[in-house]
Enzyme design. Sequence first.
Site, PDB file in Angstrom:
ATOM      1  N   LYS A 149      -2.716   0.901 -25.209  1.00  0.00           N
ATOM      2  CA  LYS A 149      -2.794   0.872 -26.440  1.00  0.00           C
ATOM      3  C   LYS A 149      -1.932   1.010 -27.490  1.00  0.00           C
ATOM      4  O   LYS A 149      -0.710   0.021 -27.301  1.00  0.00           O
ATOM      5  CB  LYS A 149      -4.075   1.773 -26.711  1.00  0.00           C
ATOM      6  CG  LYS A 149      -5.187   1.901 -25.889  1.00  0.00           C
ATOM      7  CD  LYS A 149      -6.449   2.427 -26.379  1.00  0.00           C
ATOM      8  CE  LYS A 149      -7.844   2.166 -25.605  1.00  0.00           C
ATOM      9  NZ  LYS A 149      -7.758   2.822 -24.157  1.00  0.00           N
ATOM     10  N   ASP A 182      -7.940  13.790 -24.629  1.00  0.00           N
ATOM     11  CA  ASP A 182      -7.783  12.502 -24.508  1.00  0.00           C
ATOM     12  C   ASP A 182      -7.094  11.514 -25.596  1.00  0.00           C
ATOM     13  O   ASP A 182      -7.584  11.546 -26.621  1.00  0.00           O
ATOM     14  CB  ASP A 182      -9.144  12.017 -24.049  1.00  0.00           C
ATOM     15  CG  ASP A 182      -9.104  10.571 -24.050  1.00  0.00           C
ATOM     16  OD1 ASP A 182      -8.181   9.709 -24.085  1.00  0.00           O
ATOM     17  OD2 ASP A 182     -10.342  10.116 -23.432  1.00  0.00           O
ATOM     18  N   GLU A 196      -0.635   4.808  -0.324  1.00  0.00           N
ATOM     19  CA  GLU A 196      -1.506   5.903  -0.636  1.00  0.00           C
ATOM     20  C   GLU A 196      -0.660   7.235  -0.449  1.00  0.00           C
ATOM     21  O   GLU A 196       0.010   7.479   0.390  1.00  0.00           O
ATOM     22  CB  GLU A 196      -2.797   5.843   0.385  1.00  0.00           C
ATOM     23  CG  GLU A 196      -3.941   4.718  -0.013  1.00  0.00           C
ATOM     24  CD  GLU A 196      -4.895   5.008   0.990  1.00  0.00           C
ATOM     25  OE1 GLU A 196      -5.044   5.774   1.761  1.00  0.00           O
ATOM     26  OE2 GLU A 196      -5.735   3.944   0.808  1.00  0.00           O
ATOM     27  N   TYR A 223       0.906  -1.195   0.196  1.00  0.00           N
ATOM     28  CA  TYR A 223       0.102   0.012   0.186  1.00  0.00           C
ATOM     29  C   TYR A 223       0.852   1.252  -0.069  1.00  0.00           C
ATOM     30  O   TYR A 223       2.071   1.191   0.788  1.00  0.00           O
ATOM     31  CB  TYR A 223      -0.803  -0.027   1.166  1.00  0.00           C
ATOM     32  CG  TYR A 223      -2.293  -0.227   0.931  1.00  0.00           C
ATOM     33  CD1 TYR A 223      -2.963   0.582   0.164  1.00  0.00           C
ATOM     34  CD2 TYR A 223      -2.665  -1.423   1.455  1.00  0.00           C
ATOM     35  CE1 TYR A 223      -4.208   0.246  -0.461  1.00  0.00           C
ATOM     36  CE2 TYR A 223      -4.342  -1.645   1.068  1.00  0.00           C
ATOM     37  CZ  TYR A 223      -4.942  -0.811   0.052  1.00  0.00           C
ATOM     38  OH  TYR A 223      -6.138  -1.085   0.047  1.00  0.00           O
ATOM     39  N   ARG A 258      -1.990  -2.254 -18.689  1.00  0.00           N
ATOM     40  CA  ARG A 258      -3.507  -1.766 -18.627  1.00  0.00           C
ATOM     41  C   ARG A 258      -3.106  -0.535 -17.642  1.00  0.00           C
ATOM     42  O   ARG A 258      -2.867  -0.823 -16.321  1.00  0.00           O
ATOM     43  CB  ARG A 258      -4.495  -2.814 -18.392  1.00  0.00           C
ATOM     44  CG  ARG A 258      -4.651  -3.545 -19.374  1.00  0.00           C
ATOM     45  CD  ARG A 258      -5.769  -4.411 -19.250  1.00  0.00           C
ATOM     46  NE  ARG A 258      -6.983  -3.752 -19.766  1.00  0.00           N
ATOM     47  CZ  ARG A 258      -7.280  -3.641 -20.988  1.00  0.00           C
ATOM     48  NH1 ARG A 258      -6.350  -4.531 -21.741  1.00  0.00           N
ATOM     49  NH2 ARG A 258      -8.034  -2.950 -21.583  1.00  0.00           N
ATOM     50  N   THR A 271      -4.617   6.187 -21.776  1.00  0.00           N
ATOM     51  CA  THR A 271      -4.315   4.980 -21.129  1.00  0.00           C
ATOM     52  C   THR A 271      -2.665   4.448 -21.583  1.00  0.00           C
ATOM     53  O   THR A 271      -2.291   5.230 -22.403  1.00  0.00           O
ATOM     54  CB  THR A 271      -5.220   3.932 -21.697  1.00  0.00           C
ATOM     55  OG1 THR A 271      -5.039   4.132 -23.147  1.00  0.00           O
ATOM     56  CG2 THR A 271      -6.754   4.051 -21.143  1.00  0.00           C
TER      57      THR A 271
HETATM   58  N1  DSN Z   1     -12.600   0.890 -24.948  1.00  0.00           N
HETATM   59  C1  DSN Z   1     -11.652   1.529 -25.412  1.00  0.00           C
HETATM   60  C2  DSN Z   1     -11.580   1.163 -27.116  1.00  0.00           C
HETATM   61  O1  DSN Z   1     -11.810  -0.038 -27.311  1.00  0.00           O
HETATM   62  O2  DSN Z   1     -11.603   2.210 -27.517  1.00  0.00           O
HETATM   63  C3  DSN Z   1     -11.538   2.800 -25.035  1.00  0.00           C
HETATM   64  O3  DSN Z   1     -11.508   2.963 -23.649  1.00  0.00           O
END
Ligand code: DSN
Length: 452
Positions: A262, A233, A89, A87, A268, A259
């Site tokens: 990707k 974003d 925090e 932990y 993730r 994120t």
């Molecule tokens: N769910 C994602 C996507 O597939 O584009 C975005 O968060």
Amino acid sequence: MLTRTCQLFLKLRQFCDKIPFLYRQSDCQAQTVKEMNKLLAEVDPQIVEITAKDLARQQNSLMLIPSENYASRAVMEIQGSILANKYAEGYPGERYYNGCEFMDGVESLAIERAKALFGAEHVNVQPHAGTQANMAAYHALLDPGDTILAMSLSHGGHLSHGDKVNFSGRYYNVVAYGVDAETELIDMETVASLAEQHRPKLIVVGATAYPRHFDFAAWRQVADSVGAYLLADIAHIAGLIAGGVHPDPVPYSDVVTTTTHKTLRGPRGAMIMCKEEHAAKIDRAVFPGLQGGPFLHTIAARAVAFKEASEPEFKTYQEQIVKNAKALAERLMENGFRLVSGGTENHLMLIDLTIKYEKLSGRQAADHLEDAGIIVNKNTIPFDKRKPKTTSGIRLGTPMVTTRGMKEDEMLHIADFITEALENRQKASIKKRIREKVQEFCAQFPIYEYLN
Ligand code: DSN
């Protein structure tokens, strides 16, 4: 004591050393599971067996969902490490738990690497996922009821950009922009006039199904014209931006969320970048505003991914993603498919099925393609007459096949597999034959060979 620690470390090493074997199996079935990882197989053979089956699926399919990728073995290894036990925090140097000396080291390294990679003034690496990152940005900059101008989900936005089924649509007054009916591109004059009319406090630029570049300087101008904050974003395009193959939002945005799993090809998770003036608010919004303990094992994995993304090969990888997307898009169009906006400039494309197959929905098409070993996802197209669970489109992207080492020539084969599978969608035996061909094709590109 030292001897005991060394013994434990040795055991951990032996355990980890078995993992590469798991990832090198191209045809991984249950009997190899026992050899793969004795400890885990003894503790939980069921979960190992399911994992091995998905490993085989990932190896033997053409994975074309544009928001997915294969993280490196290094990234996966640190995620499964002892860092998950702690932990922490708070933030480096100001924790609410003792014993965080090394956690501080991990988090600071992730922050410094992210700042260097994107040229950001301030970075928070704690958000657990993209929606949480957006939620924290809204929490930091807005009060409930404030107006947000963001892209409609049905035109390619994201749930957390104000969709009515999401917290963002529930707590904020959302005005949506979409694409132009003719060009299927975002029209900046329309965005500017919506901004003028609704005076949003925040403008969100970013998408999950928009195949074109964003001109962030133009978005800044619109935001400035109405005194709004600008949030970019970049979840889908973060890797392209880090690789220099997409315009950079960082100089123009108050806040940038992304994120990390990707095109960025990390674990993730998510992060928030912002101007120094917003740093304290953003940090307070993440913790204690919305989250408790950070996941240091995934923050460490983010640090590893940022290091990988700063290598020259990462730029080459991003360039290839874009070249592959163009090649795939062009061949699909030659084969008679209509692509939304007439092509792609990034890593993804949207096929409008209504032109070639009027009665075939995106959902049915994605299922037929899965029968043939090709994984895509159903997606609404702009002005779609079908519902989000059915859709008239499918969304495809090249990050995963590019990670496997595929280039433009392979994209031509992929486009032809897709075409053949959809042309013969009612013929199970032909789809089965295509699936076998896809498997043979995939065997030339083992999913973890690039790590060796
Ligand atoms: N769910 C994602 C996507 O597939 O584009 C975005 O968060």
